[in-house]
Scaffold this motif. Structure first.
Motif, PDB file in Angstrom:
ATOM      1  N   TYR A  89       0.846  -1.192   0.000  1.00 43.89           N
ATOM      2  CA  TYR A  89       0.000   0.000   0.000  1.00 43.89           C
ATOM      3  C   TYR A  89       0.883   1.245   0.000  1.00 43.89           C
ATOM      4  CZ  TYR A  89      -4.381  -2.484   0.861  1.00 43.89           C
ATOM      5  OH  TYR A  89      -5.490  -3.282   0.718  1.00 43.89           O
ATOM      6  N   VAL A  90       0.469   2.246  -0.747  1.00 43.57           N
ATOM      7  CA  VAL A  90       1.199   3.518  -0.808  1.00 43.57           C
ATOM      8  C   VAL A  90       0.213   4.667  -0.635  1.00 43.57           C
ATOM      9  CG1 VAL A  90       3.065   2.627  -2.259  1.00 43.57           C
ATOM     10  CG2 VAL A  90       1.007   3.564  -3.343  1.00 43.57           C
ATOM     11  N   ASP A  91       0.740   5.790  -0.155  1.00 43.15           N
ATOM     12  CA  ASP A  91      -0.108   6.972   0.001  1.00 43.15           C
ATOM     13  C   ASP A  91      -0.435   7.599  -1.350  1.00 43.15           C
ATOM     14  OD1 ASP A  91      -0.087   6.689   2.782  1.00 43.15           O
ATOM     15  OD2 ASP A  91       1.742   7.877   2.980  1.00 43.15           O
ATOM     16  N   ARG A  92       0.557   7.601  -2.239  1.00 43.00           N
ATOM     17  CA  ARG A  92       0.384   8.156  -3.582  1.00 43.00           C
ATOM     18  C   ARG A  92       1.109   7.241  -4.574  1.00 43.00           C
ATOM     19  NH1 ARG A  92      -0.638  13.804  -3.904  1.00 43.00           N
ATOM     20  NH2 ARG A  92       0.896  14.076  -5.571  1.00 43.00           N
ATOM     21  N   PHE A  93       0.509   7.064  -5.733  1.00 46.67           N
ATOM     22  CA  PHE A  93       1.078   6.169  -6.731  1.00 46.67           C
ATOM     23  C   PHE A  93       1.973   6.951  -7.682  1.00 46.67           C
ATOM     24  CE2 PHE A  93       0.628   3.806 -10.840  1.00 46.67           C
ATOM     25  CZ  PHE A  93       1.315   2.658 -10.445  1.00 46.67           C
ATOM     26  N   GLY A  99       8.992   8.862 -11.533  1.00 44.57           N
ATOM     27  CA  GLY A  99       8.432   9.520 -10.359  1.00 44.57           C
ATOM     28  C   GLY A  99       7.142  10.263 -10.655  1.00 44.57           C
ATOM     29  N   GLN A 100       6.603  10.106 -11.856  1.00 42.59           N
ATOM     30  CA  GLN A 100       5.367  10.783 -12.239  1.00 42.59           C
ATOM     31  C   GLN A 100       4.217  10.350 -11.334  1.00 42.59           C
ATOM     32  OE1 GLN A 100       4.086   9.908 -16.245  1.00 42.59           O
ATOM     33  NE2 GLN A 100       1.995  10.634 -15.892  1.00 42.59           N
ATOM     34  N   TYR A 101       3.510  11.337 -10.772  1.00 41.19           N
ATOM     35  CA  TYR A 101       2.362  11.039  -9.919  1.00 41.19           C
ATOM     36  C   TYR A 101       1.169  10.673 -10.796  1.00 41.19           C
ATOM     37  CZ  TYR A 101      -1.842  11.877  -7.139  1.00 41.19           C
ATOM     38  OH  TYR A 101      -3.069  11.757  -6.550  1.00 41.19           O
ATOM     39  N   ILE A 102       0.538   9.527 -10.495  1.00 36.61           N
ATOM     40  CA  ILE A 102      -0.633   9.074 -11.237  1.00 36.61           C
ATOM     41  C   ILE A 102      -1.789   8.910 -10.262  1.00 36.61           C
ATOM     42  CG2 ILE A 102      -1.606   7.246 -12.676  1.00 36.61           C
ATOM     43  CD1 ILE A 102       1.231   6.582 -13.582  1.00 36.61           C
ATOM     44  N   GLY A 153       1.453   1.764 -14.652  1.00 33.20           N
ATOM     45  CA  GLY A 153       2.587   2.587 -14.255  1.00 33.20           C
ATOM     46  C   GLY A 153       3.755   2.525 -15.214  1.00 33.20           C
ATOM     47  N   GLY A 154       3.770   1.500 -16.095  1.00 36.82           N
ATOM     48  CA  GLY A 154       4.849   1.377 -17.063  1.00 36.82           C
ATOM     49  C   GLY A 154       5.686   0.133 -16.833  1.00 36.82           C
TER      50      GLY A 154
END
Length: 203
Positions: A89-93, A99-102, A153-154
């Protein structure tokens, strides 16, 4: 004569009673599809990882609904039963390595890494048609009890990344199968099975 007839009558009635009792005792109680044990709750929500053996190519990602959990499957033909992974689990993906925020919809986000390319460098073409920042192609989690969103995410250095939005931070497990990585996210921490038939494409 009357005593003899009475004795016979008693014996017949007693036999009928014993036959009925035996038949009732031997009959299994009728149980519907919901008469099963409670769903497993010991998976936990901490990060999970497994070592890789070799590297192959991701060809498909599919999902399905089950009685106790929602499932996402990563198909890696030829990858064997030791395909590497890391799920947490992450706070932001954020996409690796840029490092692009999605943004990923849901109350919580699972960052899933599977050790398989989704691009064939030698052939110069993708083996899985995901596009960074977009929903997974062909995957629709509308109406799912736990899943809320998916984002690609790639792929980088032999690893493919997916963001999975879920309703809340719920327990999950990861299973290494022959040519597949399976991630199951429970419907709740303590739940009973729900009347949902498994989706064919997410077995």
């Amino acid at each position: 004569m009357r005593r003899t007839r009475a004795a016979v009558t008693v014996m017949v009635l007693a036999g009928a009673t014993l036959w009925t009792a035996a038949g009732t005792a031997g009959a299994a109680p009728v149980q519907g599809p919901r008469a099963v044990a409670a769903c497993p709750t010991g998976w936990g929500s901490g990060a999970k990882g497994g070592a890789a053996v070799g590297a192959e190519h991701l060809t498909d990602i599919r999902t399905g609904q089950h009685e106790c959990y929602d499932r996402i499957v990563f198909d890696v033909p030829g990858g064997g039963d030791r395909i590497g992974y890391h799920v947490q689990y992450v706070d932001r993906f954020h996409a690796d390595p840029s490092g692009q925020y999605i943004p990923v919809a849901g109350g919580a986000v699972l960052d899933i890494h599977v050790d398989a390319w989704s691009y064939d460098l030698e052939a110069g073409k993708p083996t899985y048609p995901g596009k960074v920042g977009e929903a997974l192609p062909g995957v629709n989690v509308g109406g799912y009890r736990t899943f809320r969103d998916t984002r690609f995410g790639g792929t980088f250095e032999g690893r493919t990344q997916v963001g999975l939005g879920v309703r809340a931070r719920l327990p999950f497990r990861v299973i290494q199968l022959d040519g597949r990585i399976v991630v199951d996210v429970a419907h709740s921490w303590t739940s009973q099975p729900t009347p949902l038939a498994p989706a064919v494409n997410g077995r």
